[in-house]
Each structure stands twice: as C-alpha cells, then as structure tokens.
Design a protein around this motif. Sequence first.
Motif, PDB file in Angstrom:
ATOM      1  N   LYS A 435       0.836  -1.204   0.000  1.00  0.00           N
ATOM      2  CA  LYS A 435       0.000   0.000   0.000  1.00  0.00           C
ATOM      3  C   LYS A 435       0.870   1.252   0.000  1.00  0.00           C
ATOM      4  O   LYS A 435       0.578   2.242  -0.700  1.00  0.00           O
ATOM      5  N   GLY A 436       1.946   1.226   0.781  1.00  0.00           N
ATOM      6  CA  GLY A 436       2.824   2.386   0.869  1.00  0.00           C
ATOM      7  C   GLY A 436       3.449   2.734  -0.463  1.00  0.00           C
ATOM      8  O   GLY A 436       3.545   3.911  -0.830  1.00  0.00           O
ATOM      9  N   SER A 437       3.864   1.709  -1.207  1.00  0.00           N
ATOM     10  CA  SER A 437       4.495   1.986  -2.505  1.00  0.00           C
ATOM     11  C   SER A 437       3.509   2.639  -3.469  1.00  0.00           C
ATOM     12  O   SER A 437       3.875   3.538  -4.234  1.00  0.00           O
ATOM     13  N   VAL A 438       2.254   2.198  -3.400  1.00  0.00           N
ATOM     14  CA  VAL A 438       1.232   2.770  -4.286  1.00  0.00           C
ATOM     15  C   VAL A 438       0.969   4.231  -3.923  1.00  0.00           C
ATOM     16  O   VAL A 438       0.898   5.109  -4.792  1.00  0.00           O
ATOM     17  N   ILE A 439       0.829   4.502  -2.616  1.00  0.00           N
ATOM     18  CA  ILE A 439       0.528   5.865  -2.168  1.00  0.00           C
ATOM     19  C   ILE A 439       1.682   6.816  -2.478  1.00  0.00           C
ATOM     20  O   ILE A 439       1.486   7.920  -2.999  1.00  0.00           O
TER      21      ILE A 439
END
Length: 548
Positions: A435-439
């Motif tokens: 999720k962090g990489s996407v955000i």
Amino acid sequence: YIILIKTMKRKASSGLYVALFSCVLLESFGYVQLSFAKSVEAAILANNFVYFGGVANPLFCFLCIADLCKEKSRKLLAIPFVVLTISLMGLTSTIGKLPFYYKTVELIQTPGLSRLVRTYGPLHFIYPTYMCAAIIACFGVIIKSFKSKRQVSYFTSMLLLGNMSLLAIVYFMERLLHIQIELMPAAFLIMQISVLVLLNRINSYDMWSISSASISESKKFGFVLFNSKGKLYGSDSVARTWFPELNELFIDRQIKSAHTEFLQLIQKWISEPNFKEVKYFERDDKIIETRLTIVHTKGKYSIYCINLRDDTEQQKLARLMQNYNNALETRVEEKTSQLAKVQNDIILNMASTVESRDANTGGHIRRTSDVVKIFVEHLVQTQKFPQLTKEFANCVIKAAPLHDFGKIGIPDMILNKPGKFEPEEYEIMKLHAEKGSVIVSKILQNSDDIKFREIAVNVAHFHHEKWDGNGYPNKLSGETIPFEARIMALADVFDALVSKRVYKDSFGYDKAFNIIEESCGSHFDPVLCPEFLKCRPQLEALFNSYGD
C-alpha cells in the motif's frame, strides 16, 4: 443450546431469544410428560408445564419483535402482557383445585398415549384473548417500524410473527374442530427449529454488530452490509448520515431502486463482485472513501461489506502535495533549494500525520530517519559502494520518513491493537508495504526528481524483504532487493529492537547489536551489515540523546 450460549456471549438482547426458546422447550416437555401420565395429578402437572411455557411465549415473542423493530416504548407496552402472563400462570395453578379455569379434568389412557379431557371454566377465555392481543400488538409494532423506515430485519420479524400466528391457529383449530390428536407439539417443534435458525442468523451478524459498535463511535468509519442476492443486511448510523438514501431501504429486502450514485455503485458490486475499484464521494465538506470487502462466503452465497471512511484529511494532503509539485514546474532554478525544503517539510509532516494514527510506534519516523542518515553518511565515507553517489545518498535519507506510509491504509483496530497480532491480523498489517508503494508513487507522480521517486517507492515497498528470501511482500532475495531497501531494513529493525513497544520492552544495545550480527546473511545484506555494526558509537549516542 450451543447456539444459544454463543449468541448470549455476543449480543446483549439475546436473552430474549433464549427465553423464547426456553418457553417452547418447556411447552414441548409438558406435552411429552402428558402423553405418558398415569394419573390425573401427573397429567395436571404436565399440563401446567404446557401453560407456563404457553403464556410466557407471547410475551417474549412480542419483546423479541419489539427489540428487532427498535420500538422505544417496548417496556411500557409489555406491562399489560406481563400482568396477563402472571395472572394466567396463577389461574392455571388452580386446575384440579378450583373450577375457574377448568371446571373438570379427566385422564383418558389409550395404549401408549394419555390425553387430558377438560371442560373450560368461566375464565378460560382470557388465554385465547391474550393470544389474539399479542398477535395484533406484534403486527402493530412491525407495521409501525416499516412505516417509519427503521433498519429492521423483515425476515426475522416475520419469522417470529409467523411462528406465534401458527401456534394460535393450531390452538383454535384443536378447540373449534374438536380434533382428538394433539397438534400443538408439532407446532412447537416447528417454532423451535425456526428460533434456532433465527439465533444462528443473528450469530452470523456478530462481526457486523461488534464492528459497528466499536468503530463507528469515531464518526470516521461506516458500514453497509448486503448479500450476493442484493438483500440489505444493515447499515450503521454513520453510513446513514453520509448517505441518507440508506434510510429508505428495508433490511432483508432487495435493493431495487438505484436513484443515487451510491446505490448504483452497490448494484454494480452486486452484479460484479470482482469489481474492486475504490470510489470517492463528496458529502458536504467530507470526502468519503468506499471499499468493498467479503465478510463471509459459503458456496455461491456471500455477504459483502462496504467500508466507508472519512478520507478528507488524506485527500486534502494529497491534493496539497500535488499543488506543490505543480508549482515546482513553474519556479526558476534559484528557488530550487527553497522549494526542496518546503517539499521535505511536507513529506515529514505527512509522515508524522500517518504515524500519529499508530499508537504503538511513537517517534519511529524520526528515529529511523536519523539512523539512516548516520548509516548512509558512513557508507559514503567508506567509498566501497560505487552506486552510493551523493545524489543517491540524499534521496535515501529524504525517502526514509516514507517507509511506513502504507499504514494509512491499515484499519485502526489492527494498527492500534494493544498486543501481538493474530496471524490473520498480521497478514493485514503486512499489506502496508505494498500500500505504501502505491501511495508514495501517486503522491510523487508529478515530481521532477524521478530518481527520488523511484528510491522512495522502493524503500516503502521492499524494506521488509530479507536477504534469504523469507521476507514480504514479494519474497525477494539477495541483490534482487533494491540497495536502498536493504539500508532501510537495518535502520527499521534496529529501532524496533531498542525501542519499547506494547508487546515488548526495549532491548539493551548489546542484545540489539548481537541480534543484528546474528542475522547477517539471513535477514540482512552480509556486506552492509558489518558496516552498520561499525556505526554503533554514533547510534548509541543518538538514542541516548532522545531521552525517551
């Protein structure tokens, strides 16, 4: 009773359903004893069991329906039923002693079966009148709840009402048609099965009840439940505040009219359960995120939950970041350093905002960023790593605060759990890396610094990978793990070891560095790991300076 016990542990009003089931059980027990009675006294005692359960049955059935229909005045309305119940119990106690309820009783025995023949007394009319009044009252409560568009289970209410109506019909048929065979035990058996089905249905909603009660208090989360056939199961007060059209729907009825964009989205999810797109709705000054999850699946039958979240702050921060990125394109070169500082401050503030949701890792962003800075500066001085240019080193240091950005997508109940995670909770927690990489990628998509964006995404995505391939989320191993993520992994684990968490005390420096040394070549890069151990004096001085 196993179902009853499970339900009582989880639902406050389940005692009513247990009482209703017990009344049916008591009546059934009385009929069984009556069929084997050898004397008039034994038959009268068995008959009293039947009546004790029978007169309490309408009372608890009314209370169950009133509870389901959220009738606020149910306690007041129940008073006359309580009075009649006590009065009828008193009257049935006079059977065989006084002629008020039964004038005469006679036991007729046939091979394998006993039957009580009675002549009704002047006060016997109270019981059928009581039954009729209870049925009318139940109908009234249901009709009132439907007219007021309350969130009421249509199926459950009608099931209870139908059971009580069946008992009344069978009771009057036996008396009016003078049927010699007792049909009431069969009716009671049907009611027992129905009540068990009802309790099992209520028990299946426990996840909904607990979640709605505990999380909705924050006023930042809402829920809507429906099944794969399009029947609404319920929604909490927060969801109905954000989307008033939910107040027009009935529980256990199909969603037919899709006159708003939100209801159209629900119908799309019903027809296309694999449609995973997250949608955003603007309501007044709020931006509401809607996300579909599967609560329960059995065969082709599924229960879906629409998770609603007030995403206003995050969206505003993302838009603010986007505005700053757009502004960078129009500034001249002499303003580059000033704008870079502004960008760094925003990143740190956003990272701090995300971290503020996690009550278990206070100060983690600040400490890991400082550790990365010390470690990277040491690596630059060694000149052993050609890829670690000055530009690369600055990007890694700047990206460090973003490594846990994905926690913004982890539910509060898991993120702030005061203890170790259960296996299924840990699996959800592990999603924060992806999720962090996407955000981060989305926030920095318009940044001119392509190298920084790449490094920041890799740090967020792969800082939990291990050298031996046993990490997550992609189980990368060796040098397939990005160099910047291997640096971040050492800083992240070191802070976790020497800091106090809700599930452990802080470790001393000796133990922490020993654990890292033992993990060289398994968890950590065998070349980077020894260099990290050489930073021990600076790291100890750093953590001693925090004073917390």
